[in-house]
Every structure is written in structure tokens, then in C-alpha cells.
Design an enzyme around this catalytic site. Structure first.
Site, mmCIF file in Angstrom:
data_model
loop_
_atom_site.group_PDB
_atom_site.id
_atom_site.type_symbol
_atom_site.label_atom_id
_atom_site.label_comp_id
_atom_site.label_asym_id
_atom_site.label_seq_id
_atom_site.Cartn_x
_atom_site.Cartn_y
_atom_site.Cartn_z
ATOM 1 C CB THR A 282 17.352 -88.643 -75.329
ATOM 2 O OG1 THR A 282 18.346 -89.165 -74.450
ATOM 3 C CG2 THR A 282 17.834 -87.337 -75.937
ATOM 4 C CG ASN B 12 18.761 -88.727 -84.281
ATOM 5 O OD1 ASN B 12 19.497 -88.177 -83.465
ATOM 6 N ND2 ASN B 12 17.702 -89.443 -83.918
ATOM 7 C CG ASP C 299 17.341 -102.635 -87.017
ATOM 8 O OD1 ASP C 299 18.258 -101.831 -87.290
ATOM 9 O OD2 ASP C 299 17.411 -103.488 -86.115
ATOM 10 C CB VAL C 300 19.131 -97.776 -89.618
ATOM 11 C CG1 VAL C 300 18.138 -96.635 -89.665
ATOM 12 C CG2 VAL C 300 19.785 -97.903 -88.256
ATOM 13 C CE1 TYR D 94 27.143 -92.670 -79.180
ATOM 14 C CE2 TYR D 94 28.696 -91.140 -78.164
ATOM 15 C CZ TYR D 94 27.501 -91.381 -78.827
ATOM 16 O OH TYR D 94 26.682 -90.340 -79.141
ATOM 17 C CE LYS E 81 26.847 -90.845 -82.561
ATOM 18 N NZ LYS E 81 25.758 -90.377 -83.440
#
Ligand code: ZN
Length: 657
Positions: A590, A487, A460-461, A554, A558
Site C-alpha cells: 500500500t 476503507n 475528502d471523506v 489509530y 479503529k
């Protein structure tokens, strides 16, 4: 050593070559006998030509096939008599030999027959097996090696002095074998090279190989030279990932091109590298000459890469001067590094090459250590090793090899790599020759590709420790990280600001911003070491220039990531690291987009699904692959003078334009 022959298993291999294929694979199953294209086998049988006339043929292993996985198609048929006759010539250069063998091949499209084809033809038995058995090599390289071999085998084998493999060896065998063979002879030992066995059936030839090698193993055991791993296991070393990346950077610099480097820290490699006589043993050369093509004739012991390069250049100059043809020097970077701190590091221009070295050298270590236990390791002369490493046919391969792929020898890290844009980016980078580390919290990432160039790691990042250990694993597997594709991201459910939940906001920021910051910080020292300068591509979003209602978390995350990337471009430019951003939009293939969600969305806009997908200025559908291909190119030379840029991949958006 025991025969692995099983009747039921053998019966599954049909056709005239069935048993030949089966026993070849049995040899290939044992790494102590053959590895990576080493060794070869053959069968003699009558074939019919176009006129229905019978003619004796030799089916011999073709180049490019491994015994472990060979099939009937891997055996090349050649006309036996004309090939046998070649051995009566006084001289035949390697290119001439290759041409003659090609002329005698009776199947169009068959692989080039083994360089030992003439030797196989010269031996009278129907089946012939050849391996580079470790146990035999350990004895022939020991002091009084030849006498020991004669003592073990008597007249059961013909003993062949070291002769360069290929025509010269075949000629020696054609002349001497009939003179020296006795009624009980079942094989040949080639000093400092390997062993042959032969028989009238595939099983007989194979089982004689096992018998002969077993005698060598028993001899080693009787002389206290079989179990050579030191009884007290040295403590496993904690090598630093950055140290290994530094070493790989220095190897790449010596090679003049990026290299992949695999660190192999095992009890065996550590024990060997920590021996007082490790450098002396290893510098005496590989146990069988064709290893030198992969491992070079001697390893780097310790960390003096420049010293190694100077020694290698001197070795080349000395031996190239006496060669019949002009030789082109290979890059002078070591392929094997022995170090008491980490054991072994294996290098190659590709991950496959590095893996081959990583497989071959531990076998070599066993041979070196066993010979040492018999009193010492006597290596081949350096001139013989040079002749193998700079063999005409290998040099010709070099001349034929085209330009390497764009990212040959480079290593990429892709986050969110199990699906969608991340997965497509892995494909785009693999297709351009990179070794790729795919990171994803989805455990299916581990099995995404089963190939040497791919390492899938489940992490998990947002878990700093998991990321740190993944980076370490990546560096130990490949030697560094040169390319980074950020990504991984989340797209939370739509919510107006009035209804936005703090926890959802924080979670979005944690994945889309904080995790990327942490990863950039952790990878930066590695990117600085990249042989061709580090490169980063950030997968942004159309929402950066054109946010949407209901997507506050979101869009804000970003946008923050976008600024982070721009600052990184400013700060890292001095290190030559480029950072660019892609802004995709409406990529529907996706994991986020199920057919149901897509249908709902399209209906909300009063559009068909197809029209909704193509709802942009150009009226085109944007796929994960479109984004991935552009990301890969942004990491490549086309964008070599671009940093801090943002590029849309969205079919044209009227709010952005
Ligand atoms: Zn051989």
C-alpha cells in the site's frame, strides 16, 4: 453535413481494406449517422483461395464492431456469388441465414457477418455504406414521408418500403433494385429504417452518403424543422438523489433484477420531456427498428412503473401470439423514462447498456421533434417493433447468455479507492460485474479506470458537503448505492500516550470514525433501496483485537469504528442490510509502505524484509488483493446470512488467536 475526408489521414490507412476502414470510421464519428453498432459498410474485391484461384469476395462489417472504431479485422470476408444467390430463395429463416453466411465465410475466426450481408451482396457497386441518419429518419416518419423523400431525391435513390431487416429486406432489394435503379441512382432510402449509398471507391460511396444526408438536412431547414431545441431553455431541474434512487429501485423490481439507471438532465431532454405532446410522440416508437432492442418500443412517461409493466405485458401477449416461433418475454421494465422534472433516465442491466440507451435516446428525441415540426411523427407499427425486439437472433443470444456476474446491475461505493486495499477492492468488484464509485481525496482517482462501470470522484471523506455532492453524482450516474466498502483511513506516526498530540488524535478520529459515521448515515437511505438488500464491509485492523504500543490514536479509532459497525449491524438488520468487518494486518503493498520504511521496520525486528512480510502463523504474505477479494466475497451471496461478523485476514496472529 460535410465530408470529413482528408487525403493525408486516408493515406495512413494501408492495406487493401484501408480506405474502407477509414470511411467507415468517418461515418462512425458522427452520432447523427450511426451509433453503437448501428449501420454497416462493405467492399467487394477478388481474393485468392488455397489453390491460388481468384474468387470474388464481399468484405462486410462483422457483428460486435462499431463503425467508429472498426479495423480491417472487423470486416468478414464471404464468397460473393453464393451469398448473392441466397437472395433468390423464397424463404430463409434467420438461423438458416446465419448458418449459410458462416458456411461462406473464408477466414477462420472472423466475426459473424452483418445481418445485412445478403443485401450488400445484392447491390452491384464495389463499396456500399449504410447508416440510420437522423435527418432522413425525421423526414420518412413525417406525414407524407415517402412523397417528401421522392421530392427531395428523385431518381437518385430507390425508395424501399419498410421491410424487416435481414433476409426479407435483402430479397426485396435483390428483386426491386435492378428494376427501379436509374443511371443517376446513388443510394436507397429505407423508409422508417435508414439510408444506403454506394460507389466504385470508398470515398465516392462515403461522399454520396454525405451528399444525400445533406439534402435531407437542408430540406428540414427549409421547412423550419432543423433547429428544434426550444428557444427558451427550461430551468435546470434540481432532482433529488433519493427520488432517482427510488425510481431505479422500482425499475429493478419490475425487471426482477438490479438495474443501472443514468439520469440525463440536459436542456434537450428537459425541453422534450416538458412538451405537451412528449408522451404522444415518444409512445409512437423509436425511429429505427433496432433501437427497440435497447430502448424498448415505448418509454415510461412519468412515474407509473406498474402501469408500464401492464402495458408491456399486454404488448407482448398480443404480438407473441401471432409469432411463428415461441417467444420468451424479456423483463418488462422500461429502459427509457421521460419526466418533466429531470428529462431523461436511461436504464440497462449493465452500465454499458444504460450508456447505450443514454446515447441513443437523445438522437431519437431529435428525430421525433423534427418530424413533429413537419406536422407529426408517424411511428412504425407495433408489430414491426415487436419483430425487431423479439427477433430470432436476439432471442438466441438470450438463450446462450450464461449466468450474469455476481454483482451485475449493482452499485458499489469504495472509499480510499485510489491506492492499496481500496484500489484492489475496486478491481475485485468490477471483476464481479458491479458498477463502482471510487472516492478518494487523491485527484488521480478520476482517471483510475476509463470504462462505463467506473466513476472516480475526488472528495475528502471529512468534508460533508463534498461527500454529499459525490453521493448525488453517483446516484445520477448509476441510480443508487447497494454496496459500501469503508476503507479510507489514516495511520498517524507512532507516538506514546505521554507524547500524543491532541490535534493528531482528533485528526485520526475525524477520518477513521467521524467521517465513516457521516457516510454511513448518508448512504443508509440508499442501502435500504438496494434491490438485493444493502451490504457494508468495514476495513478494520488487527489493532482492534491486538493493539500496539505507540498506536493509541489509530487503535482507539479503529476500535470505535468496530463498535459503530456492530451497532449498524444491529440497527440495520431489520432493513436486510448486512454489515461485516475485515481485520487485515501487515499489508505492505500500500501507499503507506515505501521500501525504505519497510527495510527500517524489518531491521528493528532483526528480520529480513521477506521474513518480516511473512511474520505470521502461516508464514504467508498478505496482499491488498487478498483483502479485496475477501471483502468482495463478504458482499456476495456466500455471506448472505452473516452480519455483525469480524474476520481476520492476516495469515494468523498469535496475539489474536
Ligand atoms: Zn440498418
Amino acid at each position: 453535413m460535410q465530408s470529413l475526408w482528408h487525403d493525408e489521414e486516408a493515406a495512413r490507412f494501408g492495406g487493401p481494406l484501408g480506405e474502407r476502414v477509414y470511411t467507415s470510421r468517418l461515418l462512425g464519428r458522427d452520432a447523427s449517422l450511426v451509433l453503437h453498432g448501428g449501420g454497416n459498410t462493405s467492399m467487394k474485391a477478388d481474393g485468392a483461395n488455397r489453390f491460388g484461384e481468384s474468387e470474388p469476395l464481399l468484405y462486410v462489417k462483422g457483428s460486435g464492431w462499431d463503425l467508429a472504431s472498426i479495423e480491417a479485422a472487423g470486416f468478414t470476408p464471404v464468397r460473393l456469388e453464393p451469398v448473392r444467390r441466397l437472395a433468390t430463395l423464397e424463404r430463409l429463416s434467420d438461423p438458416e441465414m446465419v448458418a449459410e453466411l458462416a458456411l461462406q465465410t473464408t477466414r477462420v475466426g472472423a466475426p459473424a457477418p452483418s445481418v445485412e450481408t445478403i443485401l450488400h451482396a445484392a447491390l452491384p457497386a464495389r463499396y456500399v455504406d449504410h447508416t440510420h441518419a437522423d435527418a432522413v429518419l425525421a423526414i420518412t416518419h413525417a406525414p407524407r414521408g415517402e412523397a417528401r423523400i421522392r421530392e427531395i431525391y428523385g431518381s437518385r435513390v430507390v425508395v424501399v418500403p419498410y421491410v424487416m431487416p435481414g433476409f426479407d429486406l435483402a430479397r426485396w432489394v435483390a428483386r426491386e433494385f435492378p428494376r427501379q435503379a436509374r443511371a443517376d441512382t446513388i443510394g436507397m432510402v429505407l423508409l422508417d429504417h435508414g439510408i444506403f449509398s454506394f460507389g466504385e471507391t470508398a470515398r465516392e460511396s462515403y461522399e454520396r452518403m454525405i451528399t444525400l444526408v445533406d439534402l435531407a438536412e437542408r430540406y428540414l431547414d427549409r421547412h423550419g424543422a432543423w433547429s428544434v431545441t426550444t428557444p427558451r431553455t427550461p430551468a435546470a431541474a434540481e432532482v433529488s438523489a433519493l427520488d432517482q434512487a427510488n425510481l431505479r429501485a422500482r425499475l429493478a423490481q419490475a425487471a426482477g433484477a438490479p438495474l443501472i439507471m443514468r439520469t440525463c438532465t440536459t436542456e434537450q431532454t428537459l425541453a422534450f420531456a416538458r412538451r405537451d405532446d412528449a408522451a404522444a410522440l415518444a409512445s409512437a416508437g423509436p425511429p429505427t427498428p433496432d433501437h427497440s432492442i435497447r430502448t424498448k418500443p415505448f418509454p415510461l412517461c412519468g412515474g407509473d412503473v406498474d402501469g408500464y409493466v401492464a402495458t408491456y405485458r399486454a404488448y407482448f401477449a398480443e404480438h407473441a401470439a401471432r409469432a411463428r416461433d415461441a417467444k420468451t418475454m424479456l423483463d418488462p421494465a422500461p429502459r427509457v423514462v421521460l419526466d418533466a422534472r429531470f428529462g431523461l433516465a436511461a436504464a440497462g442491466r449493465t452500465a454499458k447498456d444504460a450508456n447505450i440507451v443514454a446515447d441513443l435516446y437523445p438522437q431519437a428525441i431529435d428525430v421525433l421533434a423534427r418530424s413533429a415540426a413537419l406536422g407529426g411523427y408517424v411511428g412504425l407499427r407495433q408489430s414491426d417493433l415487436f419483430d425487431a425486439e423479439y427477433w430470432d437472433l436476439e432471442q438466441a443470444k438470450l438463450a446462450r447468455a450464461g449466468k450474469p456476474p455476481m454483482f451485475a446491475g449493482e452499485i458499489a461505493l469504495v472509499t480510499g479507492a485510489a491506492s492499496g486495499i481500496g484500489k484492489a477492492t475496486v478491481d475485485a468488484l468490477l471483476a464481479r460485474g458491479a458498477a463502482v464509485v471510487g472516492l478518494d481525496r487523491d485527484p488521480s482517482i478520476v482517471a483510475l479506470h476509463r470504462r462505463a462501470e467506473f466513476l472516480g470522484l475526488a472528495a475528502d471523506v471529512t468534508d460533508a458537503r463534498a461527500v454529499e455532492s459525490a453521493l448525488r453524482e453517483a446516484v445520477l450516474a448509476f441510480g443508487g448505492i447497494d454496496l459500501l466498502v469503508l476503507n479510507a483511513g489514516v495511520f498517524p506516526a507512532s507516538a506514546s500516550i505521554a507524547a500524543l498530540d491532541d490535534e493528531a488524535w482528533r485528526r485520526t478520529m475525524a477520518v477513521n470514525v467521524d467521517a465513516n459515521l457521516a457516510l454511513m448515515r448518508a448512504v443508509h437511505p440508499l442501502l435500504k433501496l438496494a434491490p438485493r438488500r444493502g451490504r457494508v464491509v468495514v476495513i478494520g485492523s488487527k489493532n482492534v483485537p491486538a493493539p500496539g504500543p505507540g498506536a493509541a490514536a489509530y487503535s482507539a479509532s479503529k476500535a470505535a469504528l468496530n463498535q459503530l459497525a456492530r451497532v449498524a449491524a444491529l440497527e440495520w438488520g431489520a432493513d436486510g442490510i448486512r454489515v461485516n468487518t475485515l481485520h487485515p494486518n501487515a499489508v505492505f503493498d500500500t501507499g503507506l509502505w515505501t521500501p525504505e520504511v519497510l527495510a527500517q521496520r524489518a531491521a528493528r525486528y532483526g528480520l529480513s524484509v521477506d521474513a518480516y512480510k511473512r511474520n505470521n502463523v502461516l508464514g504467508v504474505e498478505v496482499t491488498s488483493r487478498d483483502v479485496a477479494e475477501l471483502a468482495a466475497e463478504m458482499l456476495g451471496p456466500l455471506f448472505g446470512k452473516t452480519t455483525g461478523a469480524q474476520l481476520a485476514v492476516d495469515g494468523g496472529n498469535d496475539r489474536v488467536i
